[in-house]
Design an enzyme around this catalytic site. Structure first.
Site, PDB file in Angstrom:
ATOM      1  N   HIS A  77      -9.935   9.911  12.935  1.00  0.00           N
ATOM      2  CA  HIS A  77      -9.559   8.844  11.995  1.00  0.00           C
ATOM      3  C   HIS A  77      -9.527   7.447  12.615  1.00  0.00           C
ATOM      4  O   HIS A  77      -9.273   6.479  11.920  1.00  0.00           O
ATOM      5  CB  HIS A  77      -8.191   9.144  11.381  1.00  0.00           C
ATOM      6  CG  HIS A  77      -7.059   8.941  12.336  1.00  0.00           C
ATOM      7  ND1 HIS A  77      -6.723   9.863  13.286  1.00  0.00           N
ATOM      8  CD2 HIS A  77      -6.216   7.900  12.517  1.00  0.00           C
ATOM      9  CE1 HIS A  77      -5.711   9.411  13.999  1.00  0.00           C
ATOM     10  NE2 HIS A  77      -5.375   8.213  13.560  1.00  0.00           N
TER      11      HIS A  77
HETATM   12  C1  UD1 Z   1      -2.326   4.905  10.878  1.00  0.00           C
HETATM   13  C2  UD1 Z   1      -1.900   4.327  12.231  1.00  0.00           C
HETATM   14  C3  UD1 Z   1      -2.466   5.205  13.340  1.00  0.00           C
HETATM   15  C4  UD1 Z   1      -2.091   6.658  13.156  1.00  0.00           C
HETATM   16  C5  UD1 Z   1      -2.531   7.099  11.774  1.00  0.00           C
HETATM   17  C6  UD1 Z   1      -2.172   8.538  11.507  1.00  0.00           C
HETATM   18  C7  UD1 Z   1      -1.691   1.883  12.314  1.00  0.00           C
HETATM   19  C8  UD1 Z   1      -2.306   0.647  12.830  1.00  0.00           C
HETATM   20  N1  UD1 Z   1      -2.442   2.998  12.423  1.00  0.00           N
HETATM   21  O1  UD1 Z   1      -3.729   4.805  10.803  1.00  0.00           O
HETATM   22  O2  UD1 Z   1      -1.935   4.763  14.579  1.00  0.00           O
HETATM   23  O3  UD1 Z   1      -2.717   7.433  14.141  1.00  0.00           O
HETATM   24  O4  UD1 Z   1      -1.898   6.256  10.804  1.00  0.00           O
HETATM   25  O5  UD1 Z   1      -2.644   8.960  10.296  1.00  0.00           O
HETATM   26  O6  UD1 Z   1      -0.587   1.842  11.829  1.00  0.00           O
HETATM   27  N2  UD1 Z   1      -4.870   6.126   3.141  1.00  0.00           N
HETATM   28  C9  UD1 Z   1      -4.744   6.897   2.027  1.00  0.00           C
HETATM   29  N3  UD1 Z   1      -3.546   7.534   1.838  1.00  0.00           N
HETATM   30  C10 UD1 Z   1      -2.504   7.424   2.693  1.00  0.00           C
HETATM   31  C11 UD1 Z   1      -2.660   6.603   3.816  1.00  0.00           C
HETATM   32  C12 UD1 Z   1      -3.836   5.966   4.034  1.00  0.00           C
HETATM   33  O7  UD1 Z   1      -5.666   7.033   1.223  1.00  0.00           O
HETATM   34  O8  UD1 Z   1      -1.455   8.048   2.456  1.00  0.00           O
HETATM   35  C13 UD1 Z   1      -6.188   5.470   3.395  1.00  0.00           C
HETATM   36  C14 UD1 Z   1      -6.295   4.091   2.817  1.00  0.00           C
HETATM   37  O9  UD1 Z   1      -7.588   3.895   2.381  1.00  0.00           O
HETATM   38  C15 UD1 Z   1      -6.016   3.201   3.994  1.00  0.00           C
HETATM   39  C16 UD1 Z   1      -6.605   4.006   5.140  1.00  0.00           C
HETATM   40  O10 UD1 Z   1      -6.364   5.373   4.789  1.00  0.00           O
HETATM   41  O11 UD1 Z   1      -6.575   1.944   3.838  1.00  0.00           O
HETATM   42  C17 UD1 Z   1      -5.987   3.730   6.477  1.00  0.00           C
HETATM   43  O12 UD1 Z   1      -4.550   3.861   6.413  1.00  0.00           O
HETATM   44  P1  UD1 Z   1      -3.631   2.985   7.407  1.00  0.00           P
HETATM   45  O13 UD1 Z   1      -2.211   3.303   7.222  1.00  0.00           O
HETATM   46  O14 UD1 Z   1      -4.037   1.559   7.310  1.00  0.00           O
HETATM   47  O15 UD1 Z   1      -4.126   3.445   8.839  1.00  0.00           O
HETATM   48  P2  UD1 Z   1      -4.477   4.885   9.395  1.00  0.00           P
HETATM   49  O16 UD1 Z   1      -5.928   4.921   9.679  1.00  0.00           O
HETATM   50  O17 UD1 Z   1      -3.906   5.971   8.558  1.00  0.00           O
END
Ligand code: UD1
Length: 387
Positions: free
Chosen positions: A221
């Site tokens: 991811h």
């Molecule tokens: C975040 C953390 C990362 C951790 C990861 C675990 C930061 C900078 N990154 O990354 O360190 O390893 O979580 O999962 O805080 N999304 C969904 N549903 C959700 C959450 C996210 O659809 O419940 C999608 C959205 O499109 C979002 C993307 O995932 O834009 C990324 O989510 P985000 O929380 O920005 O970062 P992660 O890649 O999950």
């Protein structure tokens, strides 16, 4: 789960005390706060749980609250996704009035996600003590958002709870005074040990037609691996070769999900019948799956530690790690993203002998109780000073 709760719920501050706030926002936070909340409660202090809502899908959040029997958050900020600036700023704006009204003695943040930094920063500016759990880890790669979060959170924290000696050394070399640094061990391993037997007994591999010890688990991811179509497609191509030697189960993170639908990735997946794709799993099912795996391929941070505790070989699909103790323990190899290197490393694991890991000191299932002892001692001193 309730969203945008604007009152203090059943676990509010103890009368006469200003309370301790503990923050969780994203999936890797939940298994870290769970043992700390339990250990604090054991000492008679019920912290106030704030969920920022950085992760919000059922599989990324609520499933973990259920598996880990976490109390419902007292506050849910409902922040959701956005750019780093948007997400961090929205968390800060929503968290500040909560601290202004609660006036807690201490805020505990865990890990290295955007919620960690945002909440630490708000607390610091309000002159509230900040405790950082999992302090001192460094990848020395500032292009990683988590490295920026780690550096900044540590720089403004009063209590730095570290998982391993290398973290202490990193902090010391950055000039952090020794009395702020507390080597307590790894709280993730507390949760892992608590649920390991239940996880193994579920035989989660059965549902996917796999046999214990004869499959790989893949997670991916990191923006650096999945956001660039060229890099991501090259990685999927490698896994389509690996699955010919060992079947792979791939629980897909939401960030990665959309990218799987696009060609040429979608067509590479169609021609890889042993690369099994599924939704993100709950904590206990996933723990069971990795515990019985032949190997794990990942770009996650926490999985490098969990595989060390479980003595499962891990190939880290990154150019660096902030968790070098997992490499020293003998379970983890940082292999980067070069296809030939990954393929060679997979074959070495699959065809090589099982080795045993040297589990780092203090990864003994009691890290949270060491943290709680220090937090409660300091909390009592702080509340007496303010009385
Ligand atoms: C975040 C953390 C990362 C951790 C990861 C675990 C930061 C900078 N990154 O990354 O360190 O390893 O979580 O999962 O805080 N999304 C969904 N549903 C959700 C959450 C996210 O659809 O419940 C999608 C959205 O499109 C979002 C993307 O995932 O834009 C990324 O989510 P985000 O929380 O920005 O970062 P992660 O890649 O999950």
């Amino acid at each position: 789960m309730a969203r945008n709760i604007d009152h203090v719920g059943p676990y509010g501050p103890i009368p006469g005390q200003r309370g301790i706030v503990i923050v969780a926002g994203a999936r890797p936070n939940f298994m870290k706060v769970a043992p700390i909340i339990e250990a604090l409660a054991h000492l008679g202090v019920q912290p106030i749980l704030v969920h920022t809502g950085q992760h919000y899908d059922f599989e990324m959040s609520e499933a973990f609250f259920q598996d880990l029997r976490l109390p419902a958050p007292n506050f849910h900020l409902g922040i959701g996704s956005g750019s780093h600036a948007e997400q961090t700023a929205r968390i800060m704006l929503a968290f500040e009035p909560i601290l202004q009204s609660l006036k807690p003695s201490m805020v505990i943040v865990v890990g290295d996600v955007n919620s960690t930094l945002a909440c630490a920063l708000v607390a610091r500016k309000l002159n509230i003590r900040v405790a950082h759990v999992e302090a001192g880890l460094r990848s020395r790669d500032r292009s990683m958002p988590e490295e920026v979060n780690r550096l900044l959170t540590d720089a403004i924290s009063d209590y730095l709870f570290t998982p391993s000696r290398d973290a202490d050394q990193n902090l010391a070399s950055e000039g952090v005074p020794p009395d702020k640094i507390h080597l307590v061990g790894n709280v993730m391993i507390d949760t892992l040990r608590k649920y390991e037997a239940a996880a193994r007994s579920r035989c989660a591999w059965r549902k996917y037609g796999l046999s214990p010890g004869r499959y790989a688990v893949l997670t991916l991811h990191r923006p650096s691996n999945v956001d660039d179509p060229g890099t991501f497609s090259a990685l999927i191509h490698v896994f389509s070769v690996v699955q010919e030697s060992v079947p792979i189960i791939f629980p897909v993170h939401p960030r990665t999900r959309a990218k799987l639908m696009q060609d040429p990735i979608a067509s590479a997946l169609r021609s890889a019948p042993n690369l099994l794709i599924c939704d993100p799993l709950g904590y206990i099912d996933f723990l069971g799956l990795i515990a019985d795996a032949r190997l794990v391929l990942t770009d996650s941070g926490g999985l490098q530690e969990e595989t060390t505790a479980l003595n499962v070989p891990c190939l880290t699909l990154r150019d660096n790690t902030e968790r070098p103790v997992t490499v020293e323990a003998g379970t983890n190899r940082v292999v980067g993203t070069d296809p030939d290197t990954i393929l060679r490393a997979v074959l070495e694991v699959v065809e090589g002998p099982q080795r045993s890991a040297a589990i780092p000191p203090f990864w003994d299932g009691r890290a949270a109780s060491r943290i709680a002892d220090i937090v409660v001692r300091e909390y009592r001193a702080l509340t007496q000073r303010c009385a």
